[in-house]
Scaffold this active site. Sequence first.
Site, PDB file in Angstrom:
ATOM      1  CG  ASP A 197      14.160  69.494 -72.322  1.00 28.00           C
ATOM      2  OD1 ASP A 197      13.177  70.184 -71.997  1.00 28.00           O
ATOM      3  OD2 ASP A 197      15.058  69.182 -71.523  1.00 28.00           O
ATOM      4  CG  HIS A 203       9.973  67.380 -73.036  1.00 24.00           C
ATOM      5  ND1 HIS A 203       9.963  66.664 -71.862  1.00 24.00           N
ATOM      6  CD2 HIS A 203      10.533  68.578 -72.716  1.00 24.00           C
ATOM      7  CE1 HIS A 203      10.479  67.396 -70.894  1.00 24.00           C
ATOM      8  NE2 HIS A 203      10.842  68.567 -71.392  1.00 24.00           N
ATOM      9  CG  HIS A 222      14.448  65.365 -70.387  1.00 28.65           C
ATOM     10  ND1 HIS A 222      14.622  64.772 -69.173  1.00 28.65           N
ATOM     11  CD2 HIS A 222      13.696  66.472 -70.156  1.00 28.65           C
ATOM     12  CE1 HIS A 222      14.019  65.483 -68.251  1.00 28.65           C
ATOM     13  NE2 HIS A 222      13.445  66.517 -68.821  1.00 28.65           N
ATOM     14  CE  LYS A 242       8.672  66.712 -66.903  1.00 26.90           C
ATOM     15  NZ  LYS A 242       9.365  67.796 -67.591  1.00 26.90           N
ATOM     16  CG  HIS A 265      13.147  66.287 -64.652  1.00 33.51           C
ATOM     17  ND1 HIS A 265      13.545  67.291 -65.499  1.00 33.51           N
ATOM     18  CD2 HIS A 265      14.262  65.885 -63.994  1.00 33.51           C
ATOM     19  CE1 HIS A 265      14.855  67.494 -65.350  1.00 33.51           C
ATOM     20  NE2 HIS A 265      15.309  66.659 -64.435  1.00 33.51           N
ATOM     21  CG  HIS A 272      10.706  73.816 -71.470  1.00 32.78           C
ATOM     22  ND1 HIS A 272      10.217  73.679 -70.195  1.00 32.78           N
ATOM     23  CD2 HIS A 272      11.413  72.682 -71.721  1.00 32.78           C
ATOM     24  CE1 HIS A 272      10.615  72.511 -69.699  1.00 32.78           C
ATOM     25  NE2 HIS A 272      11.340  71.884 -70.606  1.00 32.78           N
TER      26      HIS A 272
HETATM   27  O1  DOR Z   1      17.698  71.815 -69.297  1.00 33.49           O
HETATM   28  C1  DOR Z   1      16.534  71.907 -68.963  1.00 33.49           C
HETATM   29  N1  DOR Z   1      15.849  73.073 -69.121  1.00 33.49           N
HETATM   30  N2  DOR Z   1      15.945  70.864 -68.411  1.00 33.49           N
HETATM   31  C2  DOR Z   1      14.712  70.930 -67.887  1.00 33.49           C
HETATM   32  O2  DOR Z   1      14.246  69.948 -67.371  1.00 33.49           O
HETATM   33  C3  DOR Z   1      13.979  72.222 -67.871  1.00 33.49           C
HETATM   34  C4  DOR Z   1      14.451  73.130 -68.917  1.00 33.49           C
HETATM   35  C5  DOR Z   1      13.979  74.558 -68.728  1.00 33.49           C
HETATM   36  O3  DOR Z   1      12.806  74.773 -68.420  1.00 33.49           O
HETATM   37  O4  DOR Z   1      14.783  75.466 -68.907  1.00 33.49           O
HETATM   38 ZN    ZN Z   2      12.012  69.954 -70.400  1.00 38.40          ZN
END
Ligand code: DOR
Ligand code: ZN
Length: 343
Positions: A246, A13, A173, A98, A135, A15
């Site tokens: 995450d 997981h 998470h 998701k 989520h 980004h």
């Molecule tokens: O803290 C987070 N940041 N939680 C999430 O679910 C998304 C992520 C983000 O994309 O910045």
């Molecule tokens: Zn995330």
Amino acid sequence: MQQITITTPDDWHLHFRDGEMLGETVPATARCFSRAIVMPNLVPPIVNAKLAMEYKNRILNARNEGSRFEPLMTLYLTNQTSQQDIIDAKQASVVAAKLYPAGATTNSAEAVSGIEALYPVFEEMQKQGMLLLVHGEVTENHVDIFDREKVFIDQYMAKIVKDFPALKVVFEHITTRDAAEFVLSSSHKVAATITPQHLLLNRNDLLVGGIRPHNYCLPVLKRSTHQNALRKAVASGSKQFFLGTDSAPHAKMAKENACGCAGCYSAWSALELYTQVFDELDALDKLEGFASFHGADFYGLPRNTSKLTLVKQQWTVPETVTLPNGEAIVPFFAGQAVNWKLA
Ligand code: DOR
Ligand code: ZN
């Protein structure tokens, strides 16, 4: 133990973002992870197979020369997602979709309101063997932010899991004892990812002595009883828990702000910090399962065959990371010492 060699891990997981940012995020993750589940919350979001494949190519092109890192793509569910979208995505080797409740986190305004409306889509996912990543927080204003995960379990998660017994569901998470207990009490079709920050920190690390915007993420850090329950969960060696950083970069200015963004950019230290946690728990023998086996097994993908070594040697996370466009990001654990280092 002064060093540990494990099968090369995967990050289930994270980004990566898009554009120039990929030149930073992709190599940072590929330094130690063989594959990663790439979150689809771009602007606009990745809502179909075509967008997922185009995004995948941009990620592949951002790898360092010779890197064999493999991004695993996901679809962003909206109220417009159709069963055909799932069929097309599966054919294009998208591995999961998701579910963001609308407004739950960064770039989730287009996400789902009224989860039952998605039942035909879940039905198709179950049929196609596509995983559902969740989520797990409600977004209603009247629900206290520290209770939102627990309320989501009671209102939605328990029902989804019961109504779709053959659907593989990853509770992403997780941050509470309630979530860890829910996963353990569910069938082997239900699993959870756990981040380094939720193992290392609790809400005191967010709020005591001043607000620490770089420890702010969603779901928000909880009290230490929950942190300890997560630590116990990973130390148990249960196959239902696996690594998902995450890692979620935001510009320094966007974090150090009157309305700061949620997300910890942990790609440069996550594996080392997980190792530190397992060491503190006297559970280094469980690290490889958590980092390298449980996720691959749950996704039904082959385990990696290469190895990497971590040594017990202190180093300090840099104060900032500079992006290709000159912008600064403050990485997770900036300026702090980490006890383990990638060899
Ligand atoms: O803290 C987070 N940041 N939680 C999430 O679910 C998304 C992520 C983000 O994309 O910045
Ligand atoms: Zn995330």
